[in-house]
Design a protein around this motif. Structure first.
Motif, PDB file in Angstrom:
ATOM      1  N   TYR A   1       0.838  -1.079   0.165  1.00 26.28           N
ATOM      2  CA  TYR A   1      -0.099   0.004  -0.086  1.00 26.28           C
ATOM      3  C   TYR A   1       1.029   1.098  -0.053  1.00 26.28           C
ATOM      4  O   TYR A   1       1.969   1.193   0.557  1.00 26.28           O
ATOM      5  N   THR A  19      -4.357  10.203  -2.261  1.00 24.79           N
ATOM      6  CA  THR A  19      -4.871   8.854  -3.024  1.00 24.79           C
ATOM      7  C   THR A  19      -4.195   7.754  -2.340  1.00 24.79           C
ATOM      8  O   THR A  19      -3.144   7.625  -2.065  1.00 24.79           O
ATOM      9  N   TYR A  21      -3.199   3.628  -2.950  1.00 27.36           N
ATOM     10  CA  TYR A  21      -2.847   2.833  -3.779  1.00 27.36           C
ATOM     11  C   TYR A  21      -2.431   1.391  -3.226  1.00 27.36           C
ATOM     12  O   TYR A  21      -2.316   1.231  -2.001  1.00 27.36           O
ATOM     13  N   GLN A  23      -0.401  -1.981  -4.757  1.00 23.58           N
ATOM     14  CA  GLN A  23       0.304  -2.800  -5.668  1.00 23.58           C
ATOM     15  C   GLN A  23       0.937  -4.340  -5.180  1.00 23.58           C
ATOM     16  O   GLN A  23       1.697  -4.029  -4.095  1.00 23.58           O
ATOM     17  N   THR A  51     -12.355   4.323  -5.118  1.00 23.65           N
ATOM     18  CA  THR A  51     -12.165   4.887  -6.558  1.00 23.65           C
ATOM     19  C   THR A  51     -13.056   3.992  -7.466  1.00 23.65           C
ATOM     20  O   THR A  51     -13.276   2.732  -7.414  1.00 23.65           O
ATOM     21  N   LYS A  90      -0.362  -0.914 -10.264  1.00 27.33           N
ATOM     22  CA  LYS A  90      -0.659  -0.104  -9.179  1.00 27.33           C
ATOM     23  C   LYS A  90      -2.057   0.334  -9.387  1.00 27.33           C
ATOM     24  O   LYS A  90      -2.371   1.100 -10.215  1.00 27.33           O
ATOM     25  N   LEU A  91      -2.886   0.048  -8.245  1.00 27.56           N
ATOM     26  CA  LEU A  91      -4.480   0.351  -8.448  1.00 27.56           C
ATOM     27  C   LEU A  91      -4.659   1.536  -7.311  1.00 27.56           C
ATOM     28  O   LEU A  91      -4.280   1.206  -6.111  1.00 27.56           O
ATOM     29  N   SER A  92      -5.600   2.463  -7.638  1.00 20.50           N
ATOM     30  CA  SER A  92      -5.970   3.363  -7.071  1.00 20.50           C
ATOM     31  C   SER A  92      -7.296   2.917  -6.332  1.00 20.50           C
ATOM     32  O   SER A  92      -7.870   2.374  -6.655  1.00 20.50           O
ATOM     33  N   THR A  95      -9.697   8.091  -2.409  1.00 25.64           N
ATOM     34  CA  THR A  95      -9.319   9.317  -2.363  1.00 25.64           C
ATOM     35  C   THR A  95      -9.728  10.012  -1.094  1.00 25.64           C
ATOM     36  O   THR A  95     -11.051   9.501  -0.787  1.00 25.64           O
TER      37      THR A  95
END
Length: 204
Positions: A1, A19, A21, A23, A51, A90-92, A95
């Motif tokens: 994260y 944000t 993230y 991965q 997201t 890499k994913l959001s 937010t």
């Protein structure tokens, strides 16, 4: 994260956009973390948003699956899917926003996730970590209210110099003194207030 901010330096009253993230490598069926906001920053109510499309990206869209944000009481972001997510991009995940408190001290502040979970289909943890977002808060601007010089007049011979001293109020103002001569060909002044006579005449 990891958590990333849209600015690394902020002042009291500023709004910061963050944000979160993820991965991963291998297989992942569960994600979870508790958001920690340090004193000096305030989470903006209702700003936390998962997201759009992340559950579909993870393929966690069946009953009781998905990604959810629960702000009260512990600010938990979690997700679950019966099918393993195997992607490595890499994913959001979500937010949110914070404001810098008006009385926040000038310092570095870290926004992070704790109590991390990233389990695979066998519920074996992947030992997740979080790279926090670091925000450097600068002092609130403090305008000067007055300025005076140690001398109101100088008489100099060509080529000679004399130091002027400026006293600014309040002493802890964030404003800076700017030295300027209206006739630099007659009397020049440097950035610290040293006046040098160049030629006969008068200058302010």
């Amino acid at each position: 994260y990891s958590i990333e901010a849209d600015k690394t330096t902020a002042a009291p009253g500023d709004i910061i956009n963050f944000t979160i993230y993820m991965q991963q490598t291998g297989n992942q069926n569960t994600l979870e973390g508790t958001l920690v906001i340090p004193a000096g920053l305030t989470f903006v109510a209702d700003s936390g948003k998962v997201t759009e499309g992340v559950a579909e990206k993870l393929n966690w869209t069946q009953a009781l699956e998905g990604v959810a944000w629960t702000p009260v009481p512990k600010m938990i972001l979690n997700g679950f899917g019966a099918e393993s997510y195997t992607g490595t991009e890499k994913l959001s995940l979500m937010t949110f926003q914070c404001t810098v408190d008006g009385d926040a001290a000038a310092n570095d502040y870290q926004v992070t996730l704790i109590d991390l979970v990233a389990d695979d289909e066998n519920y074996e943890t992947k030992n997740p970590t979080c790279v926090p977002a670091t925000i450097t808060v600068t002092a609130a601007p403090k305008p000067a209210t007055g300025i005076s010089l140690n001398k109101s007049e100088l008489t100099l011979i060509d080529g000679s110099s004399e130091q002027l001293i400026a006293t600014v109020e309040p002493a802890d103002t964030t404003d800076a003194v700017l030295w300027i001569s209206d006739k630099p060909a007659i009397a020049a002044v440097n950035n610290s207030g040293l006046v040098t006579a160049i030629a006969p005449g008068e200058a302010t």
